[in-house]
Write a protein that holds these residues in place. Structure first.
Motif, mmCIF file in Angstrom:
data_model
loop_
_atom_site.group_PDB
_atom_site.id
_atom_site.type_symbol
_atom_site.label_atom_id
_atom_site.label_comp_id
_atom_site.label_asym_id
_atom_site.label_seq_id
_atom_site.Cartn_x
_atom_site.Cartn_y
_atom_site.Cartn_z
ATOM 1 N N GLY A 357 90.076 15.611 -53.817
ATOM 2 C CA GLY A 357 88.878 16.348 -54.234
ATOM 3 C C GLY A 357 89.154 17.403 -55.296
ATOM 4 O O GLY A 357 88.247 18.113 -55.716
ATOM 5 N N ASP A 420 78.854 3.251 -63.928
ATOM 6 C CA ASP A 420 78.014 3.998 -62.996
ATOM 7 C C ASP A 420 76.665 4.372 -63.636
ATOM 8 O O ASP A 420 76.635 4.934 -64.733
ATOM 9 N N TYR A 422 74.559 6.646 -62.889
ATOM 10 C CA TYR A 422 74.426 8.095 -63.058
ATOM 11 C C TYR A 422 75.048 8.523 -64.403
ATOM 12 O O TYR A 422 74.485 9.324 -65.151
ATOM 13 N N LYS A 480 80.372 18.345 -65.541
ATOM 14 C CA LYS A 480 79.543 18.131 -64.357
ATOM 15 C C LYS A 480 79.852 16.754 -63.739
ATOM 16 O O LYS A 480 80.024 16.622 -62.524
ATOM 17 N N ASN A 483 83.294 16.672 -61.966
ATOM 18 C CA ASN A 483 83.234 17.392 -60.685
ATOM 19 C C ASN A 483 82.524 16.573 -59.621
ATOM 20 O O ASN A 483 83.007 16.429 -58.498
ATOM 21 N N GLU A 484 81.351 16.040 -59.976
ATOM 22 C CA GLU A 484 80.546 15.351 -58.962
ATOM 23 C C GLU A 484 81.214 14.056 -58.508
ATOM 24 O O GLU A 484 81.244 13.743 -57.322
ATOM 25 N N ILE A 485 81.778 13.307 -59.455
ATOM 26 C CA ILE A 485 82.365 12.014 -59.088
ATOM 27 C C ILE A 485 83.630 12.209 -58.251
ATOM 28 O O ILE A 485 83.833 11.531 -57.243
ATOM 29 N N ALA A 487 84.357 14.777 -56.358
ATOM 30 C CA ALA A 487 83.970 15.276 -55.028
ATOM 31 C C ALA A 487 83.372 14.147 -54.180
ATOM 32 O O ALA A 487 83.758 13.959 -53.023
ATOM 33 N N ASN A 488 82.481 13.344 -54.779
ATOM 34 C CA ASN A 488 81.831 12.274 -54.005
ATOM 35 C C ASN A 488 82.804 11.195 -53.558
ATOM 36 O O ASN A 488 82.690 10.646 -52.474
ATOM 37 N N LYS A 489 83.774 10.874 -54.440
ATOM 38 C CA LYS A 489 84.702 9.790 -54.099
ATOM 39 C C LYS A 489 85.899 10.300 -53.298
ATOM 40 O O LYS A 489 86.746 9.508 -52.895
ATOM 41 N N SER A 490 86.018 11.624 -53.145
ATOM 42 C CA SER A 490 87.199 12.236 -52.500
ATOM 43 C C SER A 490 88.493 11.751 -53.153
ATOM 44 O O SER A 490 89.439 11.341 -52.481
ATOM 45 N N LYS A 491 88.518 11.751 -54.483
ATOM 46 C CA LYS A 491 89.725 11.384 -55.235
ATOM 47 C C LYS A 491 90.240 12.638 -55.937
ATOM 48 O O LYS A 491 89.863 13.749 -55.562
#
Ligand code: SF4
Ligand code: SF4
Length: 575
Positions: A357, A420, A422, A480, A483-485, A487-491
């Motif tokens: 993350g 993606d 998004y 942005k 950060n979001e990707i 955090a969402n993927k926990s990579k």
């Protein structure tokens, strides 16, 4: 008030069967709202603004835009019928540095051309009379400027350095052609730190070296007004500070400097005032009222211009203190001490790790091995001894230099690589669908390549210089998205970049590189962002604090009260 823009380069009536003119309800009633000769042409007087043509044109060649009535009187320049429109001009002041910023394609270069006399104000018509121009600027400081534009000596540093970079002339020869005063040459050459490559040809210089020569050329000219377009591109943080300090020293009562730049931290430090540009790229641009640099940057991040009652971004951009960022303590990947030796260069890497993350920024001078480090981790190049145990981790890598020679269509890549949705939306990639890779601009290619990298199924993302060629809004969007990707993927992700504001938005930790450019480099351990930044700033002898309103970092003016206080406390970065 509405304006109709036709992008002539996209309009192709033979392929579309002149669709817009057939569907336009005004045309269907028998009037000539859209006329097609070689290209489409729209009458703004007859157009009722239904936007059918805009929505149905298969090549996105039309934009129908509603604007506030009050802007009508402020139309300064238009590139012909249905061409790009620029509303208002910034307020140029002698004795100060004015910054211009906003998206690419929104009128900043047009503005510079108007101030430099390369374009003449036309108020949206074929030609404007002198007396109209005088009448428009009556009571403004710009009246005197435009009345005397023929006498004002102007120097211009272009954004694009390719023409300069193709020349085989030696740096010292170019310089001596421009300025005969040896004392002045010596001073500028030393302050810009270009002594070491005076004997080299322009076409042998790196991007950063060429940038500094281009700045030297501009300031060696004896001018009244200096227009400096993107002076910090290709430069590392140390050089960005050097150039900013240099430009600040040049300004005197009788000189004015206008700077266009996308690095907001440096623009805030460098300038006294700023005009924000907003609008739609390639369609129209509006210049805001002039503000102090601090207010302008905060206003831009907030996305709302009170004076014009305009919201140009849905949500404000928010910065967070490091302790406010969510972090995991789960170690995703670690690496041992290792070295990588080339003929004239050695990189020393200290063992460290990256957590799940986490986004770790990589920062340091140019030429001390940052890209080499990233390539070693990705097993793109071998290290001196052994191999990095990647524990079957999957890597996704976005290189610093992007390959733009492909004939592939953007739409085909988006489909094949399942980019993606998004990211397609955030980076406006739909607009590029019909272009080939080799037809993309630097910024378009950068957005596509960041999206390709982040769409890959990987554990560790390595993104090298994502802010290059991007305007300020695109940089914030890339930050942005990362950060979001992650955090969402926990990579986890490494980001190499020189834009400190961008890094402070995206990264929670830092790897700081030190060393001598072209000779050796050494990595720090992975440091908490504040600690890493503190270490870097101490080396550069500058202090940075957070803005109380937005929490964005701001550089303290050298020797100001805050600068002295922070140095006394050893807090080069006050988080
Ligand atoms: S603007 Fe679009 S729809 Fe109209 S003629 Fe051109 S390509 Fe065709
Ligand atoms: S917006 Fe509607 S009225 Fe105006 S040119 Fe397009 S189709 Fe015609």
């Amino acid at each position: 008030m509405k304006i109709a823009i036709v992008h002539k380069e996209k309009c192709n009536p033979e392929s579309c069967g002149k669709l817009c003119s057939k569907l336009c309800p005004v045309n269907r009633k028998g009037e000539d709202c859209i006329i097609i000769e070689k290209k489409a042409s729209i009458s703004e007087e007859l157009c009722i603004g239904c936007a059918i043509c805009q929505n149905r044109c298969p090549f996105n060649a039309i934009s129908i835009i509603n604007l506030p009535e009050k802007l009508d009187k402020d139309l300064i320049y238009r590139f012909g019928k249905n061409g790009f429109a620029l509303y208002r001009l910034p307020l140029l002041r002698f004795g100060s540095i004015l910054g211009l910023f906003g998206k690419n394609g929104i009128g900043k270069s047009t503005t510079l051309k108007i101030f430099s006399g390369h374009l003449k104000i036309n108020f949206g018509r074929e030609k404007a009379e002198e007396k109209e121009i005088k009448e428009y600027f009556k009571g403004s400081e710009l009246l005197n400027y435009f009345e005397n534009i023929d006498k004002i000596k102007i120097s211009y540093k272009p954004q694009n350095l390719s023409e300069l970079g193709n020349s085989k002339v030696k740096v010292s020869d170019v310089i001596s052609q421009i300025q005969k005063d040896k004392k002045k040459i010596g001073k500028i050459v030393s302050e810009l730190n270009i002594e070491n490559f005076l004997d080299r040809q322009l076409n042998q210089l790196s991007g950063g070296e060429l940038q500094k020569v281009s700045i030297a050329i501009a300031f060696l000219k004896d001018a009244d007004v200096y227009f400096i377009d993107e002076p910090l591109a290709y430069l590392d943080i140390e050089e960005r500070i050097r150039i900013s300090n240099f430009i600040r020293k040049i300004v005197s009562e009788k000189k004015a400097v206008i700077v266009v730049e996308h690095d907001l931290l440096m623009l805030d430090f460098l300038t006294d005032y700023i005009n924000i540009f907003y609008g739609n790229p390639s369609d129209y641009g509006v210049v805001s009222t002039v503000m102090t640099s601090k207010t302008a940057v905060n206003t831009y991040l907030g996305g709302f211009l009170k004076e014009d009652n305009i919201r140009f971004r849905d949500k404000p951009i928010k910065f967070f203190k490091i302790e406010q960022k969510q972090k995991s303590n789960f170690k995703l990947f670690d690496w041992p001490n290792f070295t990588k030796t080339f003929k004239n260069f050695k990189l020393n890497v200290n063992s460290s790790f990256i957590n799940e993350g986490s986004v770790t920024g990589i920062i340091g001078k140019n030429g001390i091995g940052k890209t080499t480090f990233v390539k070693c981790l990705a097993n793109e190049i071998d290290i001196d001894k052994g191999k990095i145990d990647s524990k079957k981790m999957k890597f996704a890598y976005k290189p610093q230099y992007l390959n733009s020679n492909s004939d592939d269509l953007v739409a085909a890549i988006i489909k094949k690589e399942k980019i993606d949705k998004y990211l397609i939306h955030l980076f406006s990639l739909e607009m590029l669908n019909i272009k080939k890779i080799k037809e993309l601009s630097g910024g378009e290619l950068q957005r596509l390549e960041v999206a390709r990298c982040l769409s890959k199924d990987a554990d560790l993302y390595l993104i090298d210089e994502p802010s290059a060629y991007l305007d300020v809004e695109e940089r914030l969007n890339v930050a942005k998205a990362i950060n979001e990707i992650i955090a969402n993927k926990s990579k986890a992700c490494f980001v190499v970049d020189h834009d400190l504001l961008f890094l402070s938005y995206v990264a929670d930790s830092l790897l700081v590189f030190s060393g001598e450019a072209g000779k050796n480099g050494e990595t720090s351990k992975s440091l908490d962002f504040s600690e890493g930044l503190n270490r870097l700033l101490k080396e550069l002898n500058i202090t940075v604090r957070r803005d109380e309103e937005t929490l964005r970092p701001r550089i303290n003016k050298p020797d100001s009260v805050l600068d002295r206080k922070q140095k006394e406390k050893g807090k080069y970065f006050e988080d």
